[in-house]
Design a protein around this motif. Structure first.
Motif, PDB file in Angstrom:
ATOM      1  N   UNK A 194       1.723  -2.487  15.492  1.00 24.85           N
ATOM      2  CA  UNK A 194       2.209  -1.806  14.966  1.00 24.85           C
ATOM      3  C   UNK A 194       1.820  -0.430  14.675  1.00 24.85           C
ATOM      4  N   UNK A 195       2.117   0.482  14.215  1.00 25.72           N
ATOM      5  CA  UNK A 195       0.831   2.054  14.354  1.00 25.72           C
ATOM      6  C   UNK A 195       0.475   2.641  12.938  1.00 25.72           C
ATOM      7  N   UNK A 196      -0.188   3.172  13.044  1.00 26.35           N
ATOM      8  CA  UNK A 196      -0.798   3.967  11.723  1.00 26.35           C
ATOM      9  C   UNK A 196       0.834   5.425  11.784  1.00 26.35           C
ATOM     10  N   UNK A 197       0.520   5.672  10.650  1.00 23.05           N
ATOM     11  CA  UNK A 197       2.137   7.055  10.032  1.00 23.05           C
ATOM     12  C   UNK A 197       2.073   8.080  11.311  1.00 23.05           C
ATOM     13  N   UNK A 198       0.190   8.273  11.530  1.00 22.78           N
ATOM     14  CA  UNK A 198      -0.118   9.240  12.269  1.00 22.78           C
ATOM     15  C   UNK A 198       0.453   8.854  13.599  1.00 22.78           C
ATOM     16  N   UNK A 199       0.124   8.048  14.230  1.00 24.74           N
ATOM     17  CA  UNK A 199       0.655   7.816  15.443  1.00 24.74           C
ATOM     18  C   UNK A 199       1.885   7.850  15.489  1.00 24.74           C
ATOM     19  N   UNK A 236       3.332  14.901   6.043  1.00 31.09           N
ATOM     20  CA  UNK A 236       1.920  14.992   4.232  1.00 31.09           C
ATOM     21  C   UNK A 236       2.249  13.478   3.863  1.00 31.09           C
ATOM     22  N   UNK A 237       3.633  13.458   2.813  1.00 27.21           N
ATOM     23  CA  UNK A 237       3.958  12.877   1.961  1.00 27.21           C
ATOM     24  C   UNK A 237       3.612  11.556   2.541  1.00 27.21           C
ATOM     25  N   UNK A 238       4.525  10.702   3.716  1.00 23.04           N
ATOM     26  CA  UNK A 238       4.247   9.803   4.594  1.00 23.04           C
ATOM     27  C   UNK A 238       3.207   9.241   4.774  1.00 23.04           C
ATOM     28  N   UNK A 239       2.318   9.901   4.614  1.00 20.36           N
ATOM     29  CA  UNK A 239       0.404   9.841   4.841  1.00 20.36           C
ATOM     30  C   UNK A 239       0.098  10.066   3.552  1.00 20.36           C
ATOM     31  N   UNK A 240       0.753   9.964   2.437  1.00 21.47           N
ATOM     32  CA  UNK A 240      -0.361   9.483   0.803  1.00 21.47           C
ATOM     33  C   UNK A 240      -0.380   9.038   0.471  1.00 21.47           C
ATOM     34  N   UNK A 241      -1.868   7.590   0.785  1.00 25.81           N
ATOM     35  CA  UNK A 241      -1.468   6.083   1.065  1.00 25.81           C
ATOM     36  C   UNK A 241      -1.277   5.726  -0.668  1.00 25.81           C
ATOM     37  N   UNK A 242      -1.198   6.506  -2.061  1.00 28.55           N
ATOM     38  CA  UNK A 242      -1.014   5.795  -3.410  1.00 28.55           C
ATOM     39  C   UNK A 242       0.140   6.193  -3.496  1.00 28.55           C
ATOM     40  N   UNK A 243       1.548   7.008  -2.236  1.00 29.94           N
ATOM     41  CA  UNK A 243       2.261   6.468  -2.672  1.00 29.94           C
ATOM     42  C   UNK A 243       2.961   5.306  -2.439  1.00 29.94           C
ATOM     43  N   UNK A 244       4.448   4.571  -3.257  1.00 27.76           N
ATOM     44  CA  UNK A 244       4.785   3.893  -2.963  1.00 27.76           C
ATOM     45  C   UNK A 244       5.448   3.327  -1.289  1.00 27.76           C
ATOM     46  N   UNK A 245       4.873   2.458  -0.582  1.00 29.27           N
ATOM     47  CA  UNK A 245       5.035   1.969   0.602  1.00 29.27           C
ATOM     48  C   UNK A 245       6.818   2.656   0.630  1.00 29.27           C
ATOM     49  N   UNK A 246       7.593   2.523   0.185  1.00 34.29           N
ATOM     50  CA  UNK A 246       9.566   2.792   0.269  1.00 34.29           C
ATOM     51  C   UNK A 246       8.896   3.594   0.130  1.00 34.29           C
ATOM     52  N   UNK A 247       8.464   4.273  -0.334  1.00 31.15           N
ATOM     53  CA  UNK A 247       8.473   5.774  -0.631  1.00 31.15           C
ATOM     54  C   UNK A 247       8.273   6.827   1.144  1.00 31.15           C
TER      55      UNK A 247
END
Length: 310
Positions: A227-232, A282-293
């Motif tokens: 599994x990868x991070x959002x940035x990867x 950027x939105x995909x990297x915002x950790x306080x947003x719900x994972x589905x979002x």
């Protein structure tokens, strides 16, 4: 380019029916080797293991993997390349070393989900000798760390599906992570070396094969551990844009039915797409947003990247 070959003691006397083909680059396949070897006695020499180090350039890793291969009961060969030749070329090279009538492409970051994983493949080959079969993959053993939550959500929604669902669009759900291919089928349709970087070479291969041979799906999964991070993931999507464009050019009739293509076409008409693409990432990297979002934002980012390529 030079290739060093190391065979273990079981290699010379084996007459395998299935060749497990595992390429890797800067990964360590030793755990996979150990897990597969647990089935060696039940297999009785019917399966061999061939690993390709595609230019990692780590002498210590090579030494350790040679020792690990020597400790296996499975017939095993380690091929170490001096330079990287890429995913498609590397897998094509692996087939030239294989002695079985059937290949099992199995990525180095996979882990069998059952203790009879190879035996299930062996039995399927003995019963029906399918032209091509995908066993599926899961996340059952994958790390549950928060930094991988978005990738886990993406894979769970779009890739970790039962065979009955995958079989509805058989060419779409084919990955080299756990793919069985008969030798004569691969001789007719090998991986296209025109694909470089990350992604789509396996799906494109399945598109070609499905026009000539039946592609079936079975439930014999292995866990994808990588599994990868959002940035990867975002970097991989960037790298895969040219490959996506190549698939579109080669198989427009198939790709135009895919949601990823339709989304890319829709986003291509969006004003200020580069700005929107950065906002999606950027939105995909915002950790306080719900994972589905966050996962939805990353899917939009991928479509926006592909929009520039088509």
């Amino acid at each position: 380019m030079t290739a060093q070959i190391h065979d273990n003691a079981a290699w010379a006397r084996a007459a395998p029916r299935i060749s497990v083909l595992t390429p890797f680059l800067r990964d360590d396949p030793e755990m996979l080797m150990t897990m597969l070897d647990r089935e060696a006695e039940a297999l009785g020499g019917a399966v061999e293991l061939i690993l390709l180090d595609d230019g990692t350039g780590d002498a210590d890793l090579t030494t350790r993997l040679r020792a690990a291969a020597d400790g296996l009961k499975l017939p095993a060969r380690l091929i170490t390349l001096s330079a990287n030749e890429g995913r498609a070329k590397g897998r094509n090279r692996l087939t030239t070393a294989a002695r079985g009538d059937t290949y099992l492409f199995l990525d180095s970051d996979m882990r069998p989900d059952t203790p009879h994983f190879l035996q299930t493949w062996r039995d399927l080959v003995a019963e029906t000798a399918p032209a091509a079969a995908f066993g599926g993959f899961s996340l059952d053993q994958a790390p549950a760390e928060a930094r991988f939550a978005v990738h886990r959500a993406l894979s769970s929604a779009s890739e970790c599906m039962p065979a009955a669902t995958r079989a509805l669009t058989p060419e779409k759900y084919v990955y080299t992570s756990n793919l069985l291919v008969r030798r004569d089928v691969f001789a007719a349709e090998s991986f296209d070396p025109g694909f470089t970087g990350w992604g789509w070479e396996d799906v494109e291969w399945a598109m070609r094969v499905s026009r000539r041979f039946p592609v079936i799906h079975v439930d014999n999964p292995a866990t994808h551990m990588g599994l990868d991070t959002v940035q990867d993931l975002a970097r991989k999507f960037d790298q895969g844009a040219a490959n996506f464009a190549r698939v579109v050019a080669l198989h427009p009739d198939i790709v135009q039915t895919y949601p990823s293509y339709r989304a890319a076409r829709a986003l291509k008409r969006l004003p200020f797409l580069p700005l929107a693409r950065r906002a999606m990432r950027r939105a995909a990297s915002v950790t306080f947003l719900p994972v589905k979002a966050r996962a939805f934002a990353l899917r939009l980012y991928r479509a926006a990247v592909y929009a520039d390529a088509i």
